[in-house]
Enzyme design. Structure first.
Site, PDB file in Angstrom:
ATOM      1  CG  ASP A 121      -0.340  -0.531   2.484  1.00  0.00           C
ATOM      2  OD1 ASP A 121       0.900  -0.508   2.590  1.00  0.00           O
ATOM      3  OD2 ASP A 121      -1.091  -0.949   3.381  1.00  0.00           O
TER       4      ASP A 121
ATOM      5  CG  ASP B  59      -9.142  -2.055  12.057  1.00  0.00           C
ATOM      6  OD1 ASP B  59      -8.105  -2.655  11.670  1.00  0.00           O
ATOM      7  OD2 ASP B  59      -9.571  -1.034  11.493  1.00  0.00           O
TER       8      ASP B  59
ATOM      9  CG  HIS C 190      -6.277  -2.596   8.887  1.00  0.00           C
ATOM     10  ND1 HIS C 190      -6.481  -1.391   9.510  1.00  0.00           N
ATOM     11  CD2 HIS C 190      -4.931  -2.794   8.905  1.00  0.00           C
ATOM     12  CE1 HIS C 190      -5.312  -0.891   9.874  1.00  0.00           C
ATOM     13  NE2 HIS C 190      -4.359  -1.716   9.529  1.00  0.00           N
TER      14      HIS C 190
ATOM     15  CD  GLU D  37      -8.871   0.802   7.414  1.00  0.00           C
ATOM     16  OE1 GLU D  37      -8.839  -0.094   8.278  1.00  0.00           O
ATOM     17  OE2 GLU D  37      -8.195   1.840   7.501  1.00  0.00           O
TER      18      GLU D  37
END
Ligand code: PGA
Length: 281
Positions: free
Chosen positions: A72, A141, A143, A148
């Site tokens: 990314d 979380d 991801h 996400e």
């Protein structure tokens, strides 16, 4: 799935670095056959990168015939900004190893046409023969890359808006000022990582323990995108003790009982060509 449990972050990093070294050596890359590696940024892989730099410096390992693809990159942050993933990778890894610069592939978050940039990145991976080993970290979380909660589990490389939790977590790299954190990123999709022949996910720290529990002890859910790897035939989770805090004792005991098998995978000084000759017999 393999779950490799080491005591602390440093041991987990060393295990991960040795695993990558052995996979590359076993593959025996050359001008006709490059090893393709997917790579993450973040604080988690730092120890693994240090281990790999050590192997390159000592002459045990070379990246001359390795192609890398990063997961990314932020959108709109200048490439030479100290917090761009481009800067991160060059400063923390690439400049210390013998990779050929054009073989280190990173998404361009300043490309005039971001959708085209993502499409071209997928094509580059295909042209390189797909990814042999994709390494990732996760957020608390769950991801993976910037996929996400709620991301499609068959997603491909695309533009994503970051979740507020991620912006807050990443503000530590921007002097604690959330207004300085880019709100968008280009990211490989869950499907892009799933296509790799093998996936290694490093998870360390108590703050990731709930995500590890969701990743392996509950069902597959797009709200915990890392859980998609339950469907991958070759996934290795490398974690420290702290990350196992939310797992069942039974799960931890089972996988710890397998450490003698896992540790064989990272032994030093294997003669890989000899291993290959033996396999052929
Ligand atoms: P970290 O980030 O390695 O800095 O914890 C991982 C991630 O958010 O994907």
């Amino acid at each position: 799935m393999r779950l490799v449990i080491l005591d602390k972050y440093d041991e987990a990093s060393e295990w991960a670095g040795k695993y990558v070294r052995n996979r590359i050596l076993e593959f025996n890359p050359g001008p006709e056959k490059y090893f393709t590696l997917g790579l993450p940024t973040g604080s988690t892989p730092m120890g693994m990168y240090k281990t790999l730099i050590k192997f390159v410096t000592s002459g045990e390992l070379s990246f001359k015939y390795v192609k890398t693809f990063n997961m990314d990159e932020y959108v709109g942050l200048p490439r030479n900004h100290p917090e761009s993933y481009h800067s991160f990778m060059w400063n923390n890894f690439f400049k210390h190893i013998d990779i050929v610069p054009e073989n280190a592939n990173l998404l361009d978050g300043n490309a005039p046409d971001l959708d085209l940039e993502c499409k071209n990145f997928e094509q580059k991976i295909l042209d390189a023969g797909g990814i042999e080993l994709f390494i990732g970290g996760i957020g608390p979380d769950g991801h993976i890359a910037f996929n996400e909660p709620g991301s499609s589990l068959v997603s491909r490389t695309r533009v994503k808006t970051l979740a507020q939790d991620t912006i807050i977590a990443n503000s530590r790299f921007f002097g604690g000022d959330i207004s300085k954190v880019p709100t968008m990123a280009l990211t490989v999709g869950v499907g892009t990582v799933m296509d790799a022949r093998e996936v290694m996910i490093i998870i360390t720290g108590a703050h990731k323990s709930f995500a590890l529990y969701k990743a392996i002890e509950e069902g597959i859910s797009h709200m915990w995108t890392v859980s998609a790897f339950q469907q991958h035939p070759r996934t290795i989770f490398v974690c420290d003790e702290d990350a196992t805090l939310e797992l069942r004792v039974k799960t931890v005991k089972y996988f710890k009982g397998l450490m003698y098998v896992h540790n064989k995978l990272v032994e030093d000084g294997k003669d890989y060509q000899e291993v290959k000759r033996q396999k052929k017999k």
